[in-house]
Design an enzyme around this catalytic site. Structure first.
Site, PDB file in Angstrom:
ATOM      1  CG  ASP B   4      -9.641  -1.667  -2.896  1.00 23.43           C
ATOM      2  OD1 ASP B   4      -9.394  -2.184  -4.015  1.00 23.43           O
ATOM      3  OD2 ASP B   4      -9.174  -1.642  -1.821  1.00 23.43           O
ATOM      4  CE  LYS B 115      -6.184  -2.089  -3.561  1.00 21.85           C
ATOM      5  NZ  LYS B 115      -6.418  -1.872  -2.102  1.00 21.85           N
ATOM      6  CB  CYS B 148      -8.108   1.453  -0.553  1.00 17.98           C
ATOM      7  SG  CYS B 148      -7.727  -0.226   0.735  1.00 17.98           S
TER       8      CYS B 148
END
Lengths: 212, 212, 212, 212
Positions: B4, B115, B148
């Site tokens: 991310d 995702k 995350c």
């Protein structure tokens, strides 16, 4: 949801005890969790308990999990083994230490789900059970805050469940980790859900006339 | 695994910026992650990147996730919306702010997985991709540490992957949460894996003669 | 649910065509599926489409799936490759042959989910999307009956969705397999759900005053 | 993999018997499966058994599954209930009829996984167990071919396992469904894997000098 209140996590000669952590921190929330359970039962809210534990042959236990428990465990006793003077093989389904402690044990009609990991995603049928109940909101208590409780909360939150953590009903092996885990939930407007406590739950259910 | 490193999490007018958090904390690990990527690429280790983002109609985004982002977002701008002067709709697949930042972007031959959640379990085909690679060990960097990165690490660890977190290559919106998240990994002999840093990775790969 | 009505499964120079199967069998249900879509749209029932396809680097495609497609494909053309005179690389996201055919394409406001397998379980976020919709019942049409439609129906049925298969709106590469797949649904009192057809759906929606 | 060879599927007063299907079809593959098990055991190939069954409170059993079993069951006896003269409550964990039949029961050191559905995806930790074994290829026998065996084969194939079905070692409640299920595997160059039989397995293991 009452998570992993097992002897292994808050009782003598259980996993956490053998790993060398003080039990006071993990056993402390029991009084509050017990109150919360009493209230939600009276309110008619479904109670789901879960337990972490492995098959007797450890076929569902990753090798690194076994290894690490042996490295840190007293006398190199790890998952699946019985410590000296212990009450059963650690984290093993069917073992005495794997059972849920008296204070918060399931009563008739309550659901009990077994899981082979910290979380439930790929290692249990927890979400299958939850889906049959048809619920959208979860109230969480249990141990340990930053490990099992948080993992389940993350997984449930990621698929859309509205999660509420009762901060006085969750224990941990490390109180700083516990504090941060609670704080972390509230980032970004509630990145993993909400945080409340047993007293507010009681007041809320009373106000909603769900309990006397 | 590079997690991310998107404009939305460490760039101006991205999601984290709009939610009101300082970018310094999330952008800080970029220099270290860049070094780590250089080393693992030279060593011939497979690199997998992932990105959090939702479909344009938000059909894969839980309602409470949208709602909470609007509550905390400046001018009530939430997921799927474009902030004033922004570079695209927040956390939306295809949006400019959803892209990975230049410093650590994928190079040819590297895998990029999308995702729809903090984690990957029920909201991506990440583990399918990982299984095709046939790997057993993961080295993790990315943002944010406690959200995350930690969720993916928990999920991967629960199914047996050996996870190593590079502590200087992970950022967060809150530095205390980051610290605890790193500490939490090491509980119980490594409850979620191991912790190291870019320098040790470099030395290790060198010693193994995988890099010059 | 409208499953895999892609050029790759019912159009010229798509995957099924290149694998050497007659298109008539897979394209035949289009007229019926179109009628069913018209009815459910009028009735205000949510429509979810899905597509099978892989990332350009095939990182989400098992190696045996690629291999087998090359073995049976004309001129050894398999998944990810473009057949002579074809309309794009087979079963690849973004490719023209991967697109849904005109007759049953999604209209504005309808959900479109990508999946990297026959089913959806570990290779898509389909169930995440479904859970956000809050539905409990699914009406299925698509191709092919015994492969993708049946796999999704099995997965959805296993977690409790009430599934209804429209038998005239599902095609197959082999008509005997199709027949048995339909019959198989009805074993054990409905082991995978129920079977009906477009006409009965129409009558039922009319009777329920959901359509004119 | 030995799938669902339980009294409930091939023994008297088990689920299949009570649902009104002849036992000959489901019990028939036992002789072959027994031979296959003998061979793979000698060859040192890991054996994993699985069982379908539900928790005593049926919390992991979708309501429509219970309902349909009651509709078709003799005297409206469904899942979780004991038929007249029966050997336990149907498809219930711990019940006698839920046990694996003598001919192919697990021996010491073999893995036994419980699942709450036809397949394993969201209703067991089967893939967790498989991943710990580190295998890439599966040999499948069991009952019933078109229901449980096929569902597991589809799920495993979708995530990249190389699956081989032993056609003489799989039974069914309907022999046409069984035939088509076997045929269906071989479509598209092996859309769900390969098909062989006990004799070829024996010859192959012999040639590979894995058995005498």
């Amino acid at each position: 949801m009452s998570i992993d209140f097992q002897v292994d996590f808050c009782g003598e000669k259980g996993y956490v005890d053998v790993m060398g952590y003080p039990l006071s921190n993990t056993a402390n929330p029991l009084t509050f969790a017990r109150k919360a359970l009493k209230d939600v039962r009276e309110a008619g809210i479904e109670v789901v308990h879960c337990r972490e534990g492995h098959l007797p042959d450890l076929s569902d236990c990753p090798y690194n999990k076994i290894l690490r428990s042996k490295i840190i465990g007293q006398d190199a006793v790890g998952i699946g083994e019985q410590p000296k003077g212990g009450v059963g093989r650690l984290l093993l389904r069917g073992s005495e230490s794997w059972g849920i402690v008296k204070e918060v044990e399931p009563i008739e009609g309550e659901i009990l789900v077994d899981k082979a990991g910290k979380g439930v995603g790929y290692c249990s049928d927890f979400f299958l059970v939850l889906q049959q109940l048809g619920v959208s909101h979860l109230i969480l208590c249990g141990i340990t805050t930053d490990v099992c409780v948080h993992t389940i909360m993350r997984e449930a939150n990621d698929i859309g469940y509205w999660c509420l953590l009762l901060k006085d009903s969750v224990g941990a092996t490390d109180m700083d980790n516990r504090k941060s885990a609670i704080h972390s939930v509230k980032m970004q407007g509630g990145v993993f859900g909400w945080v409340s406590d047993t007293e507010h739950l009681h007041e809320g259910l009373k106000e909603a006339k769900l309990i006397a």
